[in-house]
Scaffold this active site. Structure first.
Site, mmCIF file in Angstrom:
data_model
loop_
_atom_site.group_PDB
_atom_site.id
_atom_site.type_symbol
_atom_site.label_atom_id
_atom_site.label_comp_id
_atom_site.label_asym_id
_atom_site.label_seq_id
_atom_site.Cartn_x
_atom_site.Cartn_y
_atom_site.Cartn_z
ATOM 1 N N HIS A 116 0.820 -1.218 0.000
ATOM 2 C CA HIS A 116 0.000 0.000 0.000
ATOM 3 C C HIS A 116 0.858 1.274 0.000
ATOM 4 O O HIS A 116 0.360 2.340 0.343
ATOM 5 C CB HIS A 116 -0.957 0.010 1.201
ATOM 6 C CG HIS A 116 -2.045 -1.022 1.092
ATOM 7 N ND1 HIS A 116 -2.886 -1.354 2.121
ATOM 8 C CD2 HIS A 116 -2.436 -1.798 0.040
ATOM 9 C CE1 HIS A 116 -3.750 -2.288 1.720
ATOM 10 N NE2 HIS A 116 -3.479 -2.586 0.471
ATOM 11 N N CYS A 124 5.940 12.279 -8.033
ATOM 12 C CA CYS A 124 5.511 13.355 -8.909
ATOM 13 C C CYS A 124 4.752 12.720 -10.070
ATOM 14 O O CYS A 124 5.305 11.899 -10.794
ATOM 15 C CB CYS A 124 6.715 14.141 -9.413
ATOM 16 S SG CYS A 124 6.238 15.389 -10.628
ATOM 17 N N CYS A 146 11.759 17.551 -11.463
ATOM 18 C CA CYS A 146 11.401 18.278 -12.695
ATOM 19 C C CYS A 146 11.107 19.751 -12.434
ATOM 20 O O CYS A 146 10.992 20.539 -13.377
ATOM 21 C CB CYS A 146 10.241 17.591 -13.408
ATOM 22 S SG CYS A 146 8.644 17.767 -12.569
ATOM 23 N N ASN A 209 -3.785 -12.007 16.011
ATOM 24 C CA ASN A 209 -4.651 -10.829 15.987
ATOM 25 C C ASN A 209 -5.195 -10.576 17.382
ATOM 26 O O ASN A 209 -5.132 -11.451 18.252
ATOM 27 C CB ASN A 209 -5.815 -11.107 15.022
ATOM 28 C CG ASN A 209 -6.244 -9.879 14.259
ATOM 29 O OD1 ASN A 209 -5.906 -8.753 14.609
ATOM 30 N ND2 ASN A 209 -7.021 -10.089 13.224
ATOM 31 N N LEU A 210 -5.757 -9.384 17.562
ATOM 32 C CA LEU A 210 -6.378 -9.098 18.852
ATOM 33 C C LEU A 210 -7.697 -9.857 18.974
ATOM 34 O O LEU A 210 -8.045 -10.381 20.020
ATOM 35 C CB LEU A 210 -6.632 -7.576 18.937
ATOM 36 C CG LEU A 210 -6.629 -6.925 20.293
ATOM 37 C CD1 LEU A 210 -5.423 -7.324 21.124
ATOM 38 C CD2 LEU A 210 -6.673 -5.407 20.133
HETATM 39 N N1 APR Z 1 -2.229 -6.457 18.403
HETATM 40 C C1 APR Z 1 -2.712 -7.263 17.417
HETATM 41 N N2 APR Z 1 -3.732 -6.924 16.640
HETATM 42 C C2 APR Z 1 -4.313 -5.735 16.851
HETATM 43 C C3 APR Z 1 -3.891 -4.853 17.848
HETATM 44 C C4 APR Z 1 -2.796 -5.256 18.664
HETATM 45 N N3 APR Z 1 -2.308 -4.503 19.648
HETATM 46 N N4 APR Z 1 -4.688 -3.766 17.834
HETATM 47 C C5 APR Z 1 -5.579 -3.947 16.853
HETATM 48 N N5 APR Z 1 -5.365 -5.134 16.257
HETATM 49 C C6 APR Z 1 -6.075 -5.744 15.126
HETATM 50 C C7 APR Z 1 -7.566 -5.495 15.095
HETATM 51 O O1 APR Z 1 -8.231 -6.477 15.875
HETATM 52 C C8 APR Z 1 -7.862 -5.626 13.602
HETATM 53 O O2 APR Z 1 -8.057 -6.985 13.241
HETATM 54 O O3 APR Z 1 -5.562 -5.141 13.946
HETATM 55 C C9 APR Z 1 -6.568 -5.132 12.958
HETATM 56 C C10 APR Z 1 -6.649 -3.736 12.377
HETATM 57 O O4 APR Z 1 -7.545 -3.732 11.307
HETATM 58 P P1 APR Z 1 -7.699 -2.458 10.341
HETATM 59 O O5 APR Z 1 -7.799 -1.219 11.138
HETATM 60 O O6 APR Z 1 -8.787 -2.769 9.384
HETATM 61 O O7 APR Z 1 -6.265 -2.413 9.583
HETATM 62 P P2 APR Z 1 -5.779 -3.243 8.303
HETATM 63 O O8 APR Z 1 -6.358 -4.604 8.272
HETATM 64 O O9 APR Z 1 -4.305 -3.096 8.256
HETATM 65 O O10 APR Z 1 -6.423 -2.376 7.131
HETATM 66 C C11 APR Z 1 -6.146 -2.724 5.796
HETATM 67 O O11 APR Z 1 -7.252 -0.755 5.031
HETATM 68 O O12 APR Z 1 -7.798 1.487 5.126
HETATM 69 C C12 APR Z 1 -6.978 0.553 4.563
HETATM 70 O O13 APR Z 1 -4.988 1.019 3.494
HETATM 71 C C13 APR Z 1 -5.504 0.801 4.759
HETATM 72 O O14 APR Z 1 -3.724 -0.819 4.813
HETATM 73 C C14 APR Z 1 -4.986 -0.489 5.348
HETATM 74 C C15 APR Z 1 -6.047 -1.487 4.950
#
Ligand code: APR
Length: 241
Positions: A116, A124, A146, A209-210
């Site tokens: 991303h 540019c 440029c 994941n959380l």
């Molecule tokens: N440890 C582990 N996981 C965590 C923690 C933590 N301390 N805190 C939050 N999370 C988890 C949440 O439970 C959730 O599953 O991280 C995840 C965050 O999800 P999003 O906010 O949706 O982020 P992401 O999946 O990276 O988003 C994907 O969306 O908006 C776009 O371009 C942006 O790259 C991004 C893409």
């Protein structure tokens, strides 16, 4: 069709997909958790080509602010553990990140693909040049190459745009024997579909994941908790064999 998993420890090729959750404990807010970025900002305004066209000043301000905040934070134990894994593991380790921060690199990871884009880069659109930027950019800032004003934009992938390096990533997904997704909600494609590709080609799939991601049922194994604790524990197990 009967699938034959190719997972035999030690793994030969590990592909780790990271999302905003891995950087949360460094102080960078995630997007979709309570209080996340998309609760405070309208993604159509600040993260689409249409939004940029309509109000480039607002979009530059949003990224200038995020750039400033990124420079104040540091990698956390989860980023550091992944760098240790790459250094110490017998097989290959590749990090594919959706994050635009540079915390994996600052932690010491060498093989990192940013699908991303990167917050500390600007490009540019008039000459195509991509360059490092740690300061502020405005709609009429001239391009350092440029010299023309009006062409600079954040080197990040917005909604509706094609992520970077996908060919390389799909090649790695087909070859990996262990796929691990860390801190991503599994809602944004194509990254949310990587687990399916890896799994179909025989990789063992682990979710860290959380709480369960949208695509959690596609993983073989789940480890829930804060990344700064769970990732170092998992890396320790991997390095101990
Ligand atoms: N440890 C582990 N996981 C965590 C923690 C933590 N301390 N805190 C939050 N999370 C988890 C949440 O439970 C959730 O599953 O991280 C995840 C965050 O999800 P999003 O906010 O949706 O982020 P992401 O999946 O990276 O988003 C994907 O969306 O908006 C776009 O371009 C942006 O790259 C991004 C893409």
């Amino acid at each position: 069709m009967v699938l034959k998993y190719k997972f035999v420890k030690p793994y030969q090729k590990i592909l780790i997909l990271t999302g905003a959750g891995i950087s949360a404990e460094s102080g960078i807010p995630t997007f979709r958790d309570p209080g996340g970025v998309w609760e405070k900002y309208d993604l159509n305004e600040v993260a689409t080509p249409e939004g940029f066209h309509k109000n480039p000043k607002l979009v530059h301000e949003f990224y200038n602010q995020r750039r400033k905040e990124l420079l104040k934070v540091r990698p956390n134990p989860a980023h550091l553990a992944l760098a240790e894994l790459e250094k110490g593991y017998s097989g290959e380790v590749l990090v594919v990140t959706q994050n635009v921060d540079d915390l994996h690199e600052r932690a010491g990871s060498k093989r990192v693909i940013h699908i991303h884009g990167e917050l500390l880069k600007v490009r540019c659109e008039l000459c195509g040049r991509v360059f490092q930027e740690t300061g502020e950019v405005f709609p009429h800032t001239p391009c350092p190459t440029c010299g023309r004003p009006g062409g600079l934009r954040p080197h990040v992938v917005w909604f509706g745009e094609t992520p970077f390096h996908l060919e390389e990533v799909y090649e790695a997904l087909l070859q990996c024997d262990l796929f691990v997704a860390i801190g991503t909600s599994g809602t944004v494609y194509p990254a949310a579909g990587f687990v399916e590709v890896a799994r179909r080609s025989g990789a063992y799939c682990v979710e860290i994941n959380l709480k369960p991601a949208e695509n959690a049922p596609l993983f073989h194994e789940h480890r829930y908790g804060p990344a700064s604790q769970v990732v170092p524990e998992w890396v320790r197990e991997m390095l101990e064999g």
